[in-house]
Design an enzyme around this catalytic site. Sequence first.
Site, PDB file in Angstrom:
ATOM      1  N   GLY A 666     -39.595 -31.954 -35.032  1.00 54.52           N
ATOM      2  CA  GLY A 666     -38.195 -32.366 -35.107  1.00 54.52           C
ATOM      3  C   GLY A 666     -37.698 -32.795 -33.746  1.00 54.52           C
ATOM      4  CG  PHE A 670     -30.352 -31.188 -24.414  1.00 55.48           C
ATOM      5  CD1 PHE A 670     -29.630 -32.145 -23.743  1.00 55.48           C
ATOM      6  CD2 PHE A 670     -29.670 -30.074 -24.897  1.00 55.48           C
ATOM      7  CE1 PHE A 670     -28.266 -32.021 -23.531  1.00 55.48           C
ATOM      8  CE2 PHE A 670     -28.310 -29.933 -24.699  1.00 55.48           C
ATOM      9  CZ  PHE A 670     -27.606 -30.917 -24.015  1.00 55.48           C
ATOM     10  CE  LYS A 688     -34.877 -27.695 -26.801  1.00 55.40           C
ATOM     11  NZ  LYS A 688     -33.702 -26.769 -26.870  1.00 55.40           N
ATOM     12  CG  ASP A 794     -25.690 -26.392 -31.196  1.00 52.24           C
ATOM     13  OD1 ASP A 794     -24.886 -26.824 -32.051  1.00 52.24           O
ATOM     14  OD2 ASP A 794     -26.691 -27.026 -30.832  1.00 52.24           O
TER      15      ASP A 794
END
Length: 977
Positions: A666, A670, A688, A794
């Site tokens: 995904g 950022f 990530k 978030d």
Amino acid sequence: MSFSCLTTIVLLLGSVLALVKDGRDEIDRLALLEFKARIADPSGVLSSWNDSSHFCDWDGVTCGRKHRRVTILDLGSKNLSGVMPPHIGNLSFLRGIDLENNSFHAKIPSQVGRLLRLQKLFLNNNSFSGEIPLNLSYCSNMLSLDLGFNMLKGNLPTELGSLSKLQQLILQANSLMGNIPPSIGNLSSLQVFATSTNNFGGTIPETLGQLRNLKRLSLAANKFVDTIPISIFNISALTWLGVGENQLEGGLPGDLGFTLPNIEFINMGRNHLIGPIPESISNASNLGVIQIDQNNFTGKQSTDLNFLCSLTNSTKLNILSIGINAFQGLIPDCISNLSTTLSMFGLAYNYSSGTLPSGIGNLINLELFEMQGNNISGNIPFEIGNLNKMKYLDLGYNELSGQIPESFGNLRLLIKLYLDSNNFRGSIPSSLKNCQILLLLNLSTNNLSGYIPPEIMGLSSLSIYLDLSRNSLIGSLPEEVGKLQNLGELRLNGNRLSQQIPSSIGNWPLPSIMSSMRGLQVLNVSNNQLSGQIPKFLESLNLTNLSLSYNDFEGALPTGGVFRSAISTSVVGNKKLCGGLPDFQLPKCYYKESKRTRISGIAKILISTISALVGVACILSLLYFFWFRQNKNASASSSSEDGFLHVSYHNLLKATCGFSSTNLLGMGNFGSVYRGLLDQTQSVVAIKILDLTCEGAPKSFIAECEVLRRIRHRNLVKVLTACSGFDFNGNDFKALVYEFMSNGNLDEWLHPTTSQYMERKKLSLLERVNIAIDVACALDYLHHHYEMPIVHCDLKPSNVLLDDEMNGHVGDFGLARFLPEATHKLLVDQSSSVGVKGSFGYVAPEYGTGSAVSTQGDVYSFGVLVLEMFTGKRPIDDMFEDGLDLHRFTKAALADRVEKAIDPILLQEIEELEKRRTIAPEGKNKSWCSIKDCLVLMIEIGITCSFESSNERMDIYDALTKLQGMRKKLLEFIVTV
């Protein structure tokens, strides 16, 4: 009839007319009072609107002299907010309404269509929503209609094409969609038509070419496709043409300049336009702005840019932007003859070649000059020093050579200078010291040699970054570097610098004390020949990224400040370093004792005692070591106190098969997340990769590292390690490695794609309840059970990860905040936040008005998440418009029939459970909570958590308690059936 009777009739008739007049006056007065009652007036603008004076004397109200009826309502820029009431339609004599630059919201009342005398309606720069009323077309005398900068949706009514007197139709910056109706071509008096920044699509109607009086046409930033109609170029009155940021294709008509003799502004940028620019544009002598950047314009290769010679007739030219196209060939000498009024000239990222003409110095008013990313060669002409108004100059990524001219010192207004990635040689000109307001200087990746001029290091204005990396500079870093008090990044890597880092660098003020100063955050002096000990003063700086790699530093590595984190600091390639925190994997420091040192008897006893204790400790440590080797599960490469693995760019590149798209899980704000197999542990992980070109990405990385290294909870995503270094090209590289979650994220389960919908089972009622409890547990820990409150900022379904057993884990702490009320000294400065807090639809309303971060902001996001889980509707669903949102939708259903709001998948499951319940004899007489009651409670929790006012929301602990109690009853019911 007698005279007395006639007199009586006249008097009675006068009284009747007076009553009628008073009645009409009363209609206007009541309409105005109703208007006042519907709005907030914090500045007291409407304080005169009372019975102490006639309404014609009220502020903002103008009446006709004869009939004393309201003709103009002028309340623009008065700080008003509220709803425009339908009673405004009773002001039947209105000719003008000006409510611009306020905060009115909700729909534009359709009753405005009753105002048949209305000529001007200015509602721009408010928050009006809903659709444009169709019956505005009844206002047949309308001259100006400005609805720009609102939140209007829907299509542009075809009926507006009947407003034959309309001169201005301004709709920019809304959310309007659909096609532009061909009927707009009937507005024969139209002079301004602006629809930029909407969602209009389809083709631009040919009928717009019928608007012979049109002077300004702005269709930019929409979704128009196909070609620009040739009829547009036949509007001889046109002075402004804006069609940029669409999906337009095709080329331009060859007679462009002839058919637009009055054109002053052309913006066709960010489309898919092709072909050459016609040289007949030379007849557009009034042209001031031409923006055709980010297209595919080409030409005849060697003469692609010859059309620039045609623009020498445009004596008013101010902006010329033709960058990011496919222009080839030489830069023509004629650019020296462009108008001296030119202030911005952009030719970046094309395929232009040749040399930079010396006549460039004639463009004495040039303030911005971009030619980066071409194939320009040769020397920079000395005449560039004539451009003494230059503020932004970028000639990077070309093939320029020779020395950097000393004449750059004449550019005293220069703010940003990019000369990177060329072939410049020689020394850095000391004349740059004259650029006293320079904020950014990039001379990296050249062949510059010699010493770094002290004068450059004395430029105290430098605050964004100074990049002299990848050259052949020698010597030491000048002492004047201490004057760079506001510098954010200093990059000196890849040179031949030697000796020691000067101690004056330690005199820089600390941003934690003076928060208005940016302070040094990035320091890269890797790949040089620096030696000596690493200065202790580096601990006191506000560094977030420090690279001292591949030098010749020696001695003990400091342990404070940035040296607390092997993620933020790189010291590899310094073979003489020792000590530091375990994460750096450096050898211990050993200090030789002098032979002449005299040791007293007491000291010898102490040493003997300590030695004995150390011996015992060593034996115990050895025993523990053998036990640990028998029982460890982690890789031997893990050596930090927290068991973090040490991984490099190479490790992660290999783990993801070169960051292959097949391993992409995904993409976020950022960066991107990949599935990977680590060699060190032979385990599957989620990696990530930060996109460091995104503003805020480095700060997000630091924030997430800081939070994740401190917290531990079963419902938080576990971070395994992090990587902060450089890729094979020397670029900064940052990544986080997480425990892999085999069931993806909650968003994929709530809103599966077509393929996922067929492959996956559906989330059951109990699974949704369990996940909601998992998320609540995580938030409760962050808010109440850590040493200082942490706000996630978030929370949304895509940030809730699911493991093998469908347990929920909250992840992505890139926006997380430690509450500023905490008295602890934080490593993450609260002033370094990356934007406002959250994702659209989930972010708390108070954040949009500048309120501080709070735990109640997370509670709001949690409430929205709960409602989404049980309704199956995103908070940004297309059905939510005209003031309706997910909160109001579910609240209305709760008052009527909760089933109306529930996800159909759940309703199907509930139906099956109800069928089973009716045939379960042991459950008929047992006291249990019906499923409907459970659903009602879930929706109530979501509603209570997502109230607009933060004071009305429940605490996350209370929400968790209610959820756990409800799950217990639900389990009793499910077991019963």
